[in-house]
Design a protein around this motif. Structure first.
Motif, PDB file in Angstrom:
ATOM      1  N   LYS A 220      -6.744  53.407  44.156  1.00 27.63           N
ATOM      2  CA  LYS A 220      -8.100  52.918  43.963  1.00 27.63           C
ATOM      3  C   LYS A 220      -9.077  53.903  44.578  1.00 27.63           C
ATOM      4  O   LYS A 220      -8.962  54.250  45.754  1.00 27.63           O
ATOM      5  CB  LYS A 220      -8.251  51.540  44.604  1.00 27.63           C
ATOM      6  N   LYS A 221     -10.013  54.362  43.762  1.00 25.78           N
ATOM      7  CA  LYS A 221     -11.078  55.244  44.240  1.00 25.78           C
ATOM      8  C   LYS A 221     -12.392  54.570  43.907  1.00 25.78           C
ATOM      9  O   LYS A 221     -12.793  54.512  42.744  1.00 25.78           O
ATOM     10  CB  LYS A 221     -10.997  56.617  43.563  1.00 25.78           C
ATOM     11  N   GLY A 222     -13.029  54.047  44.913  1.00 22.47           N
ATOM     12  CA  GLY A 222     -14.251  53.284  44.684  1.00 22.47           C
ATOM     13  C   GLY A 222     -13.907  51.973  43.996  1.00 22.47           C
ATOM     14  O   GLY A 222     -13.112  51.189  44.485  1.00 22.47           O
ATOM     15  N   THR A 223     -14.483  51.751  42.818  1.00 20.88           N
ATOM     16  CA  THR A 223     -14.167  50.547  42.060  1.00 20.88           C
ATOM     17  C   THR A 223     -13.134  50.824  40.972  1.00 20.88           C
ATOM     18  O   THR A 223     -12.626  49.898  40.351  1.00 20.88           O
ATOM     19  CB  THR A 223     -15.433  49.981  41.399  1.00 20.88           C
ATOM     20  N   LYS A 224     -12.820  52.100  40.753  1.00 20.11           N
ATOM     21  CA  LYS A 224     -11.879  52.463  39.689  1.00 20.11           C
ATOM     22  C   LYS A 224     -10.437  52.356  40.191  1.00 20.11           C
ATOM     23  O   LYS A 224     -10.080  52.933  41.214  1.00 20.11           O
ATOM     24  CB  LYS A 224     -12.162  53.884  39.211  1.00 20.11           C
TER      25      LYS A 224
END
Length: 173
Positions: free
Chosen positions: A89-93
């Motif tokens: 998970k990177k940020g909301t992605k």
């Protein structure tokens, strides 16, 4: 034995080692083939920082590339070929990542570039096809192919969010 005999013996051994390492075209390749995966496992199995022990539970492992998280030779990411499917998970992605070992044997000596991470599609059909293509096409760990496919499905379902149940204000009482 005198100190002069020991010194001359040491110099001759060091001279032979330097000749061998200079004469080989790829010294890293010759070093990586010196230690088979089973020997590395025997050295590492009891003394690694990735071991996680708890009472009344199997011994787990937190090493990168371990498919099931169990501390065993079959699933070890430190020895042999590596295979793991995980979510990142990177940020909301959120994305699904497949981790494999580099095909070049010389990368085993470089821990930073030893593992390759490949993104997998979230569409079940395309993601499964991408996973099987990577495993079968590269003559990779066939014994772990079914487990990797099952873990892909579990990671994909873990990304689903629960929908909240809202009561309508207009409902009759």
């Amino acid at each position: 034995f005198g100190s002069s005999h020991f010194g001359s013996r040491l110099k001759s051994i060091c001279g032979r080692i330097s000749q061998v390492s200079l004469s080989s075209a790829h010294p890293i390749d010759s070093l990586s083939t010196m230690a088979p995966a089973s020997l590395i496992w025997e050295c590492v199995k009891g003394h690694t920082s990735f071991i996680r022990k708890s009472v009344n539970c199997k011994v787990m492992s937190a090493e990168p590339g371990n498919l099931c998280g169990l501390h065993s030779y079959k699933f070890s990411g430190l020895t042999g070929k590596v295979l793991n499917v995980s979510g990142s998970k990177k940020g909301t992605k959120e994305s699904i990542v497949m981790t494999t070992a580099h095909k070049q044997a010389s990368r085993d000596a470089r821990p930073g570039s030893r593992l390759l991470q490949t993104g997998l599609k979230k569409s079940s059909k395309k993601g499964q096809a991408q996973l099987t293509k990577a495993l079968e096409g590269g003559f990779y760990r066939q014994d772990l192919a079914a487990m990797a496919a099952a873990k892909y499905i579990k990671v994909k379902t873990s990304f689903k969010k629960k929908k909240g149940v809202f009561k309508s204000r207009r409902a009759t009482k």
